[in-house]
Design a protein around this motif. Structure first.
Motif, PDB file in Angstrom:
ATOM      1  N   SER A  96      41.246  40.957  39.517  1.00 15.95           N
ATOM      2  CA  SER A  96      40.169  40.669  40.475  1.00 15.95           C
ATOM      3  C   SER A  96      39.010  40.025  39.729  1.00 15.95           C
ATOM      4  O   SER A  96      38.845  40.243  38.527  1.00 15.95           O
ATOM      5  N   PRO A  97      38.184  39.245  40.456  1.00 14.81           N
ATOM      6  CA  PRO A  97      37.016  38.639  39.800  1.00 14.81           C
ATOM      7  C   PRO A  97      36.055  39.707  39.261  1.00 14.81           C
ATOM      8  O   PRO A  97      35.282  39.434  38.347  1.00 14.81           O
ATOM      9  N   SER A  98      36.107  40.928  39.832  1.00 12.51           N
ATOM     10  CA  SER A  98      35.205  42.000  39.378  1.00 12.51           C
ATOM     11  C   SER A  98      35.839  42.839  38.273  1.00 12.51           C
ATOM     12  O   SER A  98      35.411  43.966  38.008  1.00 12.51           O
ATOM     13  N   HIS A  99      36.889  42.306  37.618  1.00 10.28           N
ATOM     14  CA  HIS A  99      37.446  42.856  36.378  1.00 10.28           C
ATOM     15  C   HIS A  99      38.297  44.116  36.545  1.00 10.28           C
ATOM     16  O   HIS A  99      38.373  44.942  35.653  1.00 10.28           O
ATOM     17  N   GLU A 100      38.939  44.266  37.722  1.00 13.74           N
ATOM     18  CA  GLU A 100      39.968  45.293  37.861  1.00 13.74           C
ATOM     19  C   GLU A 100      41.329  44.620  37.678  1.00 13.74           C
ATOM     20  O   GLU A 100      41.474  43.423  37.908  1.00 13.74           O
ATOM     21  N   TRP A 101      42.321  45.413  37.238  1.00 14.78           N
ATOM     22  CA  TRP A 101      43.682  44.900  37.188  1.00 14.78           C
ATOM     23  C   TRP A 101      44.559  45.677  38.164  1.00 14.78           C
ATOM     24  O   TRP A 101      44.245  46.833  38.503  1.00 14.78           O
ATOM     25  N   LEU A 102      45.642  45.056  38.609  1.00 17.98           N
ATOM     26  CA  LEU A 102      46.584  45.677  39.547  1.00 17.98           C
ATOM     27  C   LEU A 102      47.998  45.425  39.060  1.00 17.98           C
ATOM     28  O   LEU A 102      48.367  44.277  38.780  1.00 17.98           O
ATOM     29  N   ARG A 103      48.748  46.539  38.922  1.00 16.70           N
ATOM     30  CA  ARG A 103      50.178  46.389  38.642  1.00 16.70           C
ATOM     31  C   ARG A 103      50.917  46.771  39.919  1.00 16.70           C
ATOM     32  O   ARG A 103      50.752  47.886  40.417  1.00 16.70           O
ATOM     33  N   LEU A 104      51.718  45.863  40.445  1.00 13.57           N
ATOM     34  CA  LEU A 104      52.407  46.102  41.716  1.00 13.57           C
ATOM     35  C   LEU A 104      53.883  46.360  41.465  1.00 13.57           C
ATOM     36  O   LEU A 104      54.562  45.560  40.818  1.00 13.57           O
ATOM     37  N   GLU A 105      54.360  47.542  41.931  1.00 20.20           N
ATOM     38  CA  GLU A 105      55.784  47.865  41.854  1.00 20.20           C
ATOM     39  C   GLU A 105      56.226  48.246  43.257  1.00 20.20           C
ATOM     40  O   GLU A 105      55.894  49.331  43.736  1.00 20.20           O
ATOM     41  N   GLY A 106      56.909  47.327  43.953  1.00 21.98           N
ATOM     42  CA  GLY A 106      57.201  47.535  45.367  1.00 21.98           C
ATOM     43  C   GLY A 106      55.889  47.553  46.123  1.00 21.98           C
ATOM     44  O   GLY A 106      55.063  46.654  45.964  1.00 21.98           O
TER      45      GLY A 106
END
Lengths: 368, 127
Positions: free
Chosen positions: B10-20
């Motif tokens: 995200s532009p606000s410096h969070e990360w997301l790992r998507l599994e399903g």
């Protein structure tokens, strides 16, 4: 915030080279931290840290009338100072509120040095200059002087290493004037951390050499460069007030619990009538430290303080205490609740967390 | 700065790992370096509704409190309770043990609106 460019100290580039995070502190670009606030805090409590305090102001005052005049504009009694000694004192407005808290040094007979807060240099100087008898010489040399605060239990060890036993260190709350390689230095045994230490004032053009020499000699005994972040957590643990947060034009030194630095026996000084009235009639509120009773978000300034479901105050300072690993802070509480052991609550983002009013200091250190 | 390849940003410096449809969220290496010593994490409630781009929890350093925004919408399914006793995990392992919460995404396709590692690296280099 104004758009004026930030003022810098002679050590600005050295801070940037060391990887410091620079912030706007009252119009000055200052390092808030180098390696990390917690690490720098621990360095000062356990070994040694060095802070750039070049932003602070230096006023030199002299003349046969300097002493009686300063005794009229400052709260503490300068008659008690011998040459080479200093005292913590207050510059008050006409209704007993704090313009600034400062240290007054007697550097020679009829010669005084005032070290004042950076953000208050202009205001303090204008206030003093307006009230100055013609015979008293008052010079603002804040731009000519740099300042380095060497703080921690190993401060004296580094002093000895540095001067190779050729110089007797000043005693606590004393100051010495010396020449180092042709430049005048003032070295005081003072500080703002609760630890032993020295505040070194030298000509601005000698700041970088002095800073580098201290870092080089000090590194082997654990010296770290420290920023304003740890300066704030260190002073809060020992309940030293920060002007602008814990002190201000509407709070008196008596309300701040600092009556020790006010001599009401003096017949006259600016603000005395109000302080005398407070002393005679009793205080309505008092600045007290508090400690959170369980892990909570760190308290910060301007958080609401509750007692029995009613808001009674706002915090003036707050932080995680790196030493205690729990939230601490200070607030002006109504006098009925301003006593150690009193349970209160601090509201943080709409949720209230239990805290207890404590005694000063919150953390026992080398000096407390 | 470490910007792992397999994540959304995200532009606000969070990360997301998507599994399903399960997303794991944390803050980036850059964010933890900017925040410095994390001393407190106010975790979201399990079952709470998260909305993409809206504040969902708070991370506090010694100096400041910082809002954390959910990168996508969904329902909080798990929180990293290890952060309660050791918030510094966010500093030491922002992409691993320092994860903050998991959510069940309302629509995993929402992640395509986030930045790719290359786009996030661009953002950092322009800062």
């Amino acid at each position: 915030m104004s758009d004026a460019p930030l003022k810098t100290t002679p050590l600005h580039d050295a801070h940037v080279r060391l990887g410091a995070k620079m912030v706007d502190f009252g119009g000055w670009s200052m390092p808030v931290q180098y390696s990390g606030i917690l690490e720098e805090h621990r360095a000062v409590r356990n070994a040694l840290g060095v802070f750039d305090i070049s932003h602070m102001g230096q006023f030199f005052i002299s003349g046969p009338l300097a002493l009686p005049w300063l005794n009229r504009v400052l709260t503490n009694n300068l008659e008690r100072l011998q040459v080479g000694q200093c005292q913590y004192t207050f510059l008050l407005n006409d209704h007993g509120g704090v313009i600034d808290d400062l240290i007054a040094y007697c550097t020679a007979p009829e010669h005084y040095l005032l070290v004042v807060n950076a953000a208050k240099i202009d205001e303090d100087f204008a206030w003093l200059d307006d009230r100055r008898p013609q015979e008293v010489l008052l010079i603002n040399r804040s731009n000519d002087f740099a300042g380095l605060a060497l703080q921690g239990p190993k401060a004296h060890d580094l002093f000895t290493l540095f001067f190779q036993n050729n110089l007797q260190a000043p005693a606590r709350n004393e100051i010495i004037s010396i020449n180092i390689d042709g430049a005048p230095y003032l070295i005081a045994r003072t500080g703002y951390t609760g630890e032993d230490g020295f505040e070194i004032f030298c000509p601005a053009e000698r700041a970088l050499d002095t800073w580098n020499a201290l870092l080089e000699h000090g590194a082997p005994i654990g010296l770290k460069p420290c920023g304003l972040g740890s300066r704030d957590t260190l002073r809060l643990e020992v309940c030293y007030p920060l002007n602008g947060s814990d002190l201000g034009p509407d709070t008196s030194p008596l309300e701040a619990g600092l009556g020790f630095f006010v001599d009401l026996q003096k017949p006259d000084f600016v603000g005395r009538p109000t302080l005398l009235h407070q002393k005679t009639n009793g205080l309505q509120r008092r600045l007290v430290p508090f400690k959170m009773q369980a892990p909570s978000p760190p308290p910060r300034s301007h958080y609401p303080v509750y007692k029995d479901g009613v808001q009674i105050a706002e915090t003036t300072s707050g932080s995680l205490s790196p030493t205690l690993n729990i939230g601490i802070g200070m607030a002006y509480l109504p006098i009925a609740f301003a006593k150690p052991g009193e349970p209160i609550e601090i509201e943080i983002r709409g949720k209230r967390y239990p805290a207890l009013v404590e005694k000063k200091p919150l953390v026992r250190t080398g000096l407390s | 700065m470490n910007v792992p390849e397999n994540l959304h940003y995200s532009p606000s410096h969070e990360w997301l790992r998507l599994e399903g449809s399960t997303g794991t969220v944390g803050i980036t290496d850059h964010a933890q370096a900017e925040l410095t010593d994390v001393v407190y994490v106010e975790l979201p409630q399990i079952g709470a509704k998260a909305t993409a781009g809206q504040q969902i929890c708070v991370v506090e350093s010694v100096k400041a409190a910082s809002d954390i925004y959910s990168p996508i919408s969904g329902t909080i399914s798990e929180v990293n309770t290890a952060l309660s006793s050791n918030p510094a995990l966010i500093n030491t392992a922002p992409f691993a043990e320092g994860w903050i919460f998991k959510l069940t995404a309302d629509s995993p396709a929402e992640a395509s609106a986030l930045k790719t590692p290359a786009q996030y690296r661009d953002q950092l280099s322009q800062a």
